[in-house]
Scaffold this motif. Sequence first.
Motif, PDB file in Angstrom:
ATOM      1  N   PRO A 230      16.053  39.244   7.589  1.00  0.00           N
ATOM      2  CA  PRO A 230      15.653  40.223   6.575  1.00  0.00           C
ATOM      3  C   PRO A 230      14.462  39.714   5.762  1.00  0.00           C
ATOM      4  CG  PRO A 230      18.030  39.811   6.500  1.00  0.00           C
ATOM      5  CD  PRO A 230      17.439  38.768   7.384  1.00  0.00           C
ATOM      6  N   ASP A 231      13.489  40.583   5.536  1.00  0.00           N
ATOM      7  CA  ASP A 231      12.306  40.187   4.764  1.00  0.00           C
ATOM      8  C   ASP A 231      12.681  39.586   3.414  1.00  0.00           C
ATOM      9  OD1 ASP A 231      10.759  41.131   6.819  1.00  0.00           O
ATOM     10  OD2 ASP A 231       9.896  42.819   5.711  1.00  0.00           O
ATOM     11  N   ALA A 232      13.651  40.191   2.739  1.00  0.00           N
ATOM     12  CA  ALA A 232      13.976  39.776   1.370  1.00  0.00           C
ATOM     13  C   ALA A 232      14.455  38.333   1.285  1.00  0.00           C
ATOM     14  CB  ALA A 232      15.031  40.707   0.785  1.00  0.00           C
ATOM     15  N   ARG A 233      14.957  37.791   2.374  1.00  0.00           N
ATOM     16  CA  ARG A 233      15.485  36.418   2.341  1.00  0.00           C
ATOM     17  C   ARG A 233      14.409  35.362   2.551  1.00  0.00           C
ATOM     18  NH1 ARG A 233      21.301  35.701   3.065  1.00  0.00           N
ATOM     19  NH2 ARG A 233      22.322  37.744   3.098  1.00  0.00           N
ATOM     20  N   VAL A 234      13.220  35.791   3.020  1.00  0.00           N
ATOM     21  CA  VAL A 234      12.196  34.792   3.359  1.00  0.00           C
ATOM     22  C   VAL A 234      10.825  35.076   2.768  1.00  0.00           C
ATOM     23  CG1 VAL A 234      13.269  34.023   5.505  1.00  0.00           C
ATOM     24  CG2 VAL A 234      11.728  35.991   5.557  1.00  0.00           C
ATOM     25  N   LEU A 235      10.607  36.249   2.186  1.00  0.00           N
ATOM     26  CA  LEU A 235       9.291  36.604   1.659  1.00  0.00           C
ATOM     27  C   LEU A 235       9.352  36.701   0.137  1.00  0.00           C
ATOM     28  CD1 LEU A 235       8.234  39.371   4.222  1.00  0.00           C
ATOM     29  CD2 LEU A 235       7.687  36.924   4.271  1.00  0.00           C
ATOM     30  N   PRO A 236       8.873  35.669  -0.567  1.00  0.00           N
ATOM     31  CA  PRO A 236       8.883  35.729  -2.032  1.00  0.00           C
ATOM     32  C   PRO A 236       8.004  36.880  -2.528  1.00  0.00           C
ATOM     33  CG  PRO A 236       8.374  33.506  -1.243  1.00  0.00           C
ATOM     34  CD  PRO A 236       8.297  34.415  -0.066  1.00  0.00           C
ATOM     35  N   SER A 237       8.382  37.468  -3.645  1.00  0.00           N
ATOM     36  CA  SER A 237       7.574  38.547  -4.204  1.00  0.00           C
ATOM     37  C   SER A 237       6.260  37.968  -4.716  1.00  0.00           C
ATOM     38  CB  SER A 237       8.324  39.248  -5.333  1.00  0.00           C
ATOM     39  OG  SER A 237       8.686  38.312  -6.331  1.00  0.00           O
ATOM     40  N   THR A 238       5.168  38.695  -4.497  1.00  0.00           N
ATOM     41  CA  THR A 238       3.845  38.261  -4.938  1.00  0.00           C
ATOM     42  C   THR A 238       3.013  39.482  -5.303  1.00  0.00           C
ATOM     43  OG1 THR A 238       1.785  37.150  -4.291  1.00  0.00           O
ATOM     44  CG2 THR A 238       3.050  38.188  -2.532  1.00  0.00           C
ATOM     45  N   ALA A 239       2.150  39.315  -6.286  1.00  0.00           N
ATOM     46  CA  ALA A 239       1.275  40.416  -6.709  1.00  0.00           C
ATOM     47  C   ALA A 239      -0.013  40.449  -5.888  1.00  0.00           C
ATOM     48  CB  ALA A 239       0.944  40.265  -8.193  1.00  0.00           C
ATOM     49  N   ASP A 240      -0.200  39.453  -5.030  1.00  0.00           N
ATOM     50  CA  ASP A 240      -1.432  39.358  -4.231  1.00  0.00           C
ATOM     51  C   ASP A 240      -1.212  40.012  -2.871  1.00  0.00           C
ATOM     52  OD1 ASP A 240      -3.565  38.644  -2.653  1.00  0.00           O
ATOM     53  OD2 ASP A 240      -3.695  36.597  -3.400  1.00  0.00           O
ATOM     54  N   PRO A 241      -1.843  41.174  -2.611  1.00  0.00           N
ATOM     55  CA  PRO A 241      -1.631  41.879  -1.333  1.00  0.00           C
ATOM     56  C   PRO A 241      -2.005  41.026  -0.121  1.00  0.00           C
ATOM     57  CG  PRO A 241      -2.759  43.303  -2.908  1.00  0.00           C
ATOM     58  CD  PRO A 241      -2.747  41.929  -3.502  1.00  0.00           C
ATOM     59  N   ALA A 242      -3.088  40.255  -0.234  1.00  0.00           N
ATOM     60  CA  ALA A 242      -3.511  39.421   0.905  1.00  0.00           C
ATOM     61  C   ALA A 242      -2.478  38.349   1.198  1.00  0.00           C
ATOM     62  CB  ALA A 242      -4.870  38.782   0.602  1.00  0.00           C
ATOM     63  N   GLU A 243      -1.950  37.746   0.146  1.00  0.00           N
ATOM     64  CA  GLU A 243      -0.918  36.706   0.312  1.00  0.00           C
ATOM     65  C   GLU A 243       0.343  37.308   0.927  1.00  0.00           C
ATOM     66  OE1 GLU A 243       1.661  34.057  -2.776  1.00  0.00           O
ATOM     67  OE2 GLU A 243      -0.507  34.102  -3.135  1.00  0.00           O
ATOM     68  N   ALA A 244       0.709  38.510   0.483  1.00  0.00           N
ATOM     69  CA  ALA A 244       1.895  39.185   1.026  1.00  0.00           C
ATOM     70  C   ALA A 244       1.713  39.499   2.502  1.00  0.00           C
ATOM     71  CB  ALA A 244       2.177  40.464   0.243  1.00  0.00           C
ATOM     72  N   ALA A 245       0.501  39.942   2.872  1.00  0.00           N
ATOM     73  CA  ALA A 245       0.233  40.286   4.275  1.00  0.00           C
ATOM     74  C   ALA A 245       0.326  39.057   5.168  1.00  0.00           C
ATOM     75  CB  ALA A 245      -1.157  40.932   4.399  1.00  0.00           C
ATOM     76  N   ILE A 246      -0.218  37.923   4.712  1.00  0.00           N
ATOM     77  CA  ILE A 246      -0.145  36.685   5.496  1.00  0.00           C
ATOM     78  C   ILE A 246       1.303  36.255   5.670  1.00  0.00           C
ATOM     79  CG2 ILE A 246      -0.663  34.208   5.421  1.00  0.00           C
ATOM     80  CD1 ILE A 246      -3.339  34.955   4.088  1.00  0.00           C
TER      81      ILE A 246
ATOM     82  N   VAL B  27      -0.108  28.890   6.696  1.00  0.00           N
ATOM     83  CA  VAL B  27       0.715  29.926   6.060  1.00  0.00           C
ATOM     84  C   VAL B  27       0.824  29.688   4.556  1.00  0.00           C
ATOM     85  CG1 VAL B  27       2.994  31.022   5.977  1.00  0.00           C
ATOM     86  CG2 VAL B  27       2.031  30.279   8.178  1.00  0.00           C
ATOM     87  N   LEU B  28       1.101  28.440   4.175  1.00  0.00           N
ATOM     88  CA  LEU B  28       1.345  28.131   2.769  1.00  0.00           C
ATOM     89  C   LEU B  28       0.109  27.599   2.047  1.00  0.00           C
ATOM     90  CD1 LEU B  28       4.876  26.518   3.190  1.00  0.00           C
ATOM     91  CD2 LEU B  28       4.314  28.879   2.582  1.00  0.00           C
ATOM     92  N   ALA B  29      -0.989  27.411   2.804  1.00  0.00           N
ATOM     93  CA  ALA B  29      -2.294  27.043   2.227  1.00  0.00           C
ATOM     94  C   ALA B  29      -2.277  25.710   1.481  1.00  0.00           C
ATOM     95  CB  ALA B  29      -2.812  28.163   1.322  1.00  0.00           C
ATOM     96  N   TRP B  30      -1.502  24.751   2.005  1.00  0.00           N
ATOM     97  CA  TRP B  30      -1.539  23.402   1.433  1.00  0.00           C
ATOM     98  C   TRP B  30      -2.834  22.714   1.879  1.00  0.00           C
ATOM     99  CZ3 TRP B  30       3.294  20.070   0.464  1.00  0.00           C
ATOM    100  CH2 TRP B  30       4.325  20.861  -0.077  1.00  0.00           C
TER     101      TRP B  30
END
Length: 334
Positions: free
Chosen positions: A111-127, A156-159
């Motif tokens: 499920p998306d909700a278990r692995v995708l943290p909420s973010t206000a950045d659309p580009a970050e959400a898409a990645i 993915v996490l841009a470290w």
Amino acid sequence: MTNGTVTTELESALEKHRVELTGYCYRMLGSSFEAEDAVQDTLVRAWRSYDKFEGRSSLRSWLYRIATNVCLDMLTAGNKRARPMDLTESTPLARAALSPRPDNTWLEPMPDARVLPSTADPAEAAIAKESVRLAFMAALQQLPPKQRAVLILREVLAWKASEVAELLGTTVASVNSALQRARATLSEREEAGDGAAVSDPLDEEQLKLLERYVAAFEGYDMTALTALLHEDAIMTMPPFDLWLSGSADITGFMTTLGAACANSRLVPVEANGLPAFAHYKPDEEAGGFAPWAVQVLEISDGRITGFHCFLDTKRWFPLFDLPLRLEAEADEVQ
């Protein structure tokens, strides 16, 4: 400050990272349940050793270091989770047989909700969504574990390379080399057409395609369904290793071995950054509808290219917080 207050604050601080850590462990392990186990193990280890945390890195970085070690330990058995088409050739409908393989063979839905943290950045959400899609997840599983970790942390996490090197206890040159090799492997799979083009959020054309799909599937209208499937569409049904290619074989299967799914109901869910549905089929004995599968769809160029049915409903429906039956509506009972 009391010990109880410290304990509560630490629990809260650790818990804030649960979703992103679950996403990381899921990408590493390819299993929704193993990912949640790995995160729980990570948080327990962090709790027990917090007095040794010296604060030279952030709490988040420290948790990722623990989670990486947990995942690498879990991956030492060498098991690579896969999709049916990663393991066998497609089977013509005339020879279709449902042969199950053990659970630990398969890449699992999440499920998306278990692995995708909420973010206000659309580009970050898409990645983030792209990085949990089935094709990308399957490609990750082909990488050696440390390459996998490097690619996820960097791409993915841009470290920064220096941060990844510190986490893995290695050099920046080693990290850059591992990333280059990982990118080359993923590039080969992309050239082979292993992917799907799904916008985030879904555009109007894709939403209409899904509406037509639901109508065709629930009405079991194979002519309408054929019009929605790409000519090279793929259907999979883990835990069975059978997979079918082409709209003719897919609809042929649905009207023969899969005929009991006529008059089913589909309930939208969010899985792997892709359109998905909980599939309930008619319960001939008890009435209403019984759970049958979580369907995850891949879309490209206005057609459905992947139709992936995860059948172990005793595991998947609770994971997605779905009811284990649907009652028939009043007009269906009459």
